[in-house]
Design a protein around this motif. Sequence first.
Motif, mmCIF file in Angstrom:
data_model
loop_
_atom_site.group_PDB
_atom_site.id
_atom_site.type_symbol
_atom_site.label_atom_id
_atom_site.label_comp_id
_atom_site.label_asym_id
_atom_site.label_seq_id
_atom_site.Cartn_x
_atom_site.Cartn_y
_atom_site.Cartn_z
ATOM 1 N N ALA A 152 -10.039 -3.318 -1.093
ATOM 2 C CA ALA A 152 -11.431 -3.920 -0.545
ATOM 3 C C ALA A 152 -12.244 -4.325 -1.851
ATOM 4 C CB ALA A 152 -12.054 -2.729 0.150
ATOM 5 N N ARG A 153 -11.988 -3.626 -3.012
ATOM 6 C CA ARG A 153 -12.637 -3.923 -4.195
ATOM 7 C C ARG A 153 -12.231 -4.999 -4.524
ATOM 8 N NH1 ARG A 153 -11.606 -1.158 -9.560
ATOM 9 N NH2 ARG A 153 -12.994 -1.877 -10.919
ATOM 10 N N LEU A 154 -10.775 -5.548 -4.514
ATOM 11 C CA LEU A 154 -10.365 -6.728 -5.180
ATOM 12 C C LEU A 154 -10.857 -7.991 -4.532
ATOM 13 C CD1 LEU A 154 -8.027 -7.838 -7.015
ATOM 14 C CD2 LEU A 154 -6.684 -7.878 -4.959
ATOM 15 N N LEU A 155 -10.821 -7.761 -3.116
ATOM 16 C CA LEU A 155 -11.296 -8.919 -2.320
ATOM 17 C C LEU A 155 -12.652 -9.148 -2.511
ATOM 18 C CD1 LEU A 155 -9.155 -7.991 0.901
ATOM 19 C CD2 LEU A 155 -8.592 -9.736 -0.834
ATOM 20 N N ASP A 156 -13.565 -8.037 -2.649
ATOM 21 C CA ASP A 156 -14.976 -8.054 -2.958
ATOM 22 C C ASP A 156 -15.468 -8.928 -4.263
ATOM 23 O OD1 ASP A 156 -17.609 -7.489 -2.079
ATOM 24 O OD2 ASP A 156 -17.724 -5.913 -3.562
ATOM 25 N N ALA A 170 -4.296 5.782 7.564
ATOM 26 C CA ALA A 170 -4.285 4.328 6.921
ATOM 27 C C ALA A 170 -4.833 3.172 7.533
ATOM 28 C CB ALA A 170 -2.791 4.112 6.285
ATOM 29 N N ARG A 171 -4.423 3.198 8.831
ATOM 30 C CA ARG A 171 -5.038 2.031 9.758
ATOM 31 C C ARG A 171 -6.480 2.433 9.957
ATOM 32 N NH1 ARG A 171 -5.514 1.872 15.322
ATOM 33 N NH2 ARG A 171 -5.204 -0.084 16.338
ATOM 34 N N GLN A 172 -7.051 3.554 9.950
ATOM 35 C CA GLN A 172 -8.518 3.638 9.887
ATOM 36 C C GLN A 172 -9.194 3.290 8.563
ATOM 37 O OE1 GLN A 172 -8.606 7.800 11.315
ATOM 38 N NE2 GLN A 172 -8.892 7.130 13.501
ATOM 39 N N ALA A 173 -8.475 3.573 7.643
ATOM 40 C CA ALA A 173 -8.951 3.459 6.416
ATOM 41 C C ALA A 173 -8.944 1.841 5.886
ATOM 42 C CB ALA A 173 -8.249 4.057 5.239
ATOM 43 N N MET A 174 -8.308 0.909 6.937
ATOM 44 C CA MET A 174 -8.584 -0.606 6.626
ATOM 45 C C MET A 174 -9.872 -0.924 7.325
ATOM 46 S SD MET A 174 -4.902 -1.622 8.521
ATOM 47 C CE MET A 174 -5.493 -3.237 8.791
ATOM 48 N N ARG A 175 -10.718 -0.083 7.703
ATOM 49 C CA ARG A 175 -11.917 -0.447 7.992
ATOM 50 C C ARG A 175 -13.047 -1.349 7.214
ATOM 51 N NH1 ARG A 175 -13.149 4.919 6.994
ATOM 52 N NH2 ARG A 175 -12.309 5.673 8.844
ATOM 53 N N ASP A 176 -12.604 -1.244 5.980
ATOM 54 C CA ASP A 176 -13.440 -1.925 4.912
ATOM 55 C C ASP A 176 -12.746 -3.370 4.607
ATOM 56 O OD1 ASP A 176 -15.367 0.174 5.037
ATOM 57 O OD2 ASP A 176 -14.193 1.274 3.255
ATOM 58 N N LEU A 177 -11.696 -3.458 5.243
ATOM 59 C CA LEU A 177 -11.089 -5.073 4.954
ATOM 60 C C LEU A 177 -11.620 -5.862 5.854
ATOM 61 C CD1 LEU A 177 -7.492 -3.428 4.327
ATOM 62 C CD2 LEU A 177 -9.209 -4.350 2.539
ATOM 63 N N PRO A 178 -11.431 -7.191 5.628
ATOM 64 C CA PRO A 178 -11.922 -8.193 6.324
ATOM 65 C C PRO A 178 -11.346 -8.047 7.786
ATOM 66 C CG PRO A 178 -11.205 -9.185 4.382
ATOM 67 C CD PRO A 178 -10.703 -7.890 4.382
ATOM 68 N N ALA A 179 -12.314 -8.630 8.735
ATOM 69 C CA ALA A 179 -11.914 -8.555 10.170
ATOM 70 C C ALA A 179 -10.549 -9.324 10.361
ATOM 71 C CB ALA A 179 -13.163 -8.955 11.103
ATOM 72 N N GLY A 180 -9.937 -8.789 11.167
ATOM 73 C CA GLY A 180 -8.411 -9.527 11.427
ATOM 74 C C GLY A 180 -7.449 -9.260 10.464
ATOM 75 N N ILE A 231 0.664 -1.131 -0.016
ATOM 76 C CA ILE A 231 -0.048 0.084 -0.028
ATOM 77 C C ILE A 231 0.794 1.134 0.043
ATOM 78 C CG2 ILE A 231 -1.812 1.153 1.394
ATOM 79 C CD1 ILE A 231 -2.738 -1.413 0.200
ATOM 80 N N PHE A 232 1.030 1.808 -1.124
ATOM 81 C CA PHE A 232 1.863 3.022 -1.014
ATOM 82 C C PHE A 232 1.044 4.336 -1.063
ATOM 83 C CE2 PHE A 232 6.192 1.713 -3.081
ATOM 84 C CZ PHE A 232 5.698 0.403 -3.110
ATOM 85 N N ASP A 233 -0.365 4.152 -0.901
ATOM 86 C CA ASP A 233 -1.132 5.274 -0.965
ATOM 87 C C ASP A 233 -2.328 4.851 -0.225
ATOM 88 O OD1 ASP A 233 -1.653 8.070 -0.908
ATOM 89 O OD2 ASP A 233 -1.256 8.242 -2.840
ATOM 90 N N VAL A 234 -3.025 5.796 0.257
ATOM 91 C CA VAL A 234 -4.353 5.355 1.107
ATOM 92 C C VAL A 234 -5.379 4.766 0.406
ATOM 93 C CG1 VAL A 234 -6.011 6.076 2.794
ATOM 94 C CG2 VAL A 234 -3.735 6.789 2.935
ATOM 95 N N GLY A 235 -5.492 5.506 -0.908
ATOM 96 C CA GLY A 235 -6.521 4.976 -1.971
ATOM 97 C C GLY A 235 -6.218 3.453 -2.295
ATOM 98 N N HIS A 236 -4.997 3.096 -2.292
ATOM 99 C CA HIS A 236 -4.868 1.616 -2.466
ATOM 100 C C HIS A 236 -5.562 0.753 -1.498
ATOM 101 C CE1 HIS A 236 -0.799 2.348 -4.505
ATOM 102 N NE2 HIS A 236 -1.704 3.200 -4.949
ATOM 103 N N LEU A 237 -5.918 1.139 -0.348
ATOM 104 C CA LEU A 237 -6.962 0.280 0.606
ATOM 105 C C LEU A 237 -8.066 0.073 -0.048
ATOM 106 C CD1 LEU A 237 -5.321 1.783 3.991
ATOM 107 C CD2 LEU A 237 -5.133 -0.735 3.126
ATOM 108 N N ALA A 238 -8.754 0.990 -0.494
ATOM 109 C CA ALA A 238 -10.083 1.058 -1.143
ATOM 110 C C ALA A 238 -9.819 0.140 -2.446
ATOM 111 C CB ALA A 238 -10.474 2.463 -1.698
ATOM 112 N N SER A 239 -8.798 -0.006 -3.242
ATOM 113 C CA SER A 239 -8.609 -0.912 -4.193
ATOM 114 C C SER A 239 -8.608 -2.343 -3.698
ATOM 115 C CB SER A 239 -7.515 -0.487 -5.111
ATOM 116 O OG SER A 239 -7.559 0.761 -5.711
#
Length: 275
Positions: A152-156, A188-198, A142-150
Amino acid sequence: MSTLITVAPTGAEVDKAAVPALPVTLDELVATAKECESVGAAVIHVHIRDDAAKPTLDQGRLRATVQALRQETGLIVQLSTGGAVTDPEDARLAVLDAAPDMASCTMGTVNFGDDVFLNRWEFIVELHTRMRDRGIVPEYEIFDVGHLASLARLLDKHGLPAGGHVHVDFVMGVPGGMPGTTETLVAARQAMRDLPAGTTFAATGIGRSTLPVLLSTLAAGGHVRVGMEDTVTYAKGQPVESNAQLVARAAGLARLAQRPPMSVADARTLLGIAA
Ligand code: KMH
Ligand code: ZN
């Protein structure tokens, strides 16, 4: 929880001529890996070099590297699929043919100093899918915070990775990416909220952001990556002597934070990697 320490000993950008302590041959890499394991590393993030010490994705060398690291150490072997900014997609995908335990998967395109580190969506999907098909556990870079949204989309859209556990690494302080500051780490840690628990995270700060990111991630409950891929300066005016010096410092700080270095066995369990 204990602290997973990943060492990134070489990278693709540091020049051996300018930094003679950089491990570039297989013998140097194996020696570094052993030293780093003995002072607390559990994962090694690997880029390899050719005979001229230039970055390469040569298949024979990659296979020999995975084999040697498995023979000589107990470390979890993570190959970089990021390579160098000039590496083509097919060669980056072919890294997986060397059958490492883990491989990196960068979650988006980013300016990289004066260069561009290109990671198209279709390429990311292909990496993620091939890794899952082959039982290779990804570390999502994750080089940028928006990569976390990507992510979440990938895993979804494409499901969980091999092993079922999601682990990300914040690579901070690249000119063009997110800055290596405590504020950004918390965001960035807060933006992990849309990722799977754990979902777990590690962080590394490039150059002068190394120490702020190391201290912040330990305080925030994260894991750490250190190594000469990311910094060649130990302190102002003091070059890094070895990768083990950086791992030992991270291990000491982790102990101080009451989160001692994680054993390789525990790291395998955490990341969902078969023993
Ligand atoms: N060398 C950078 C262009 C990774 O290893 O996956 C990419 C990089 C990320 O180091
Ligand atoms: Zn790398």
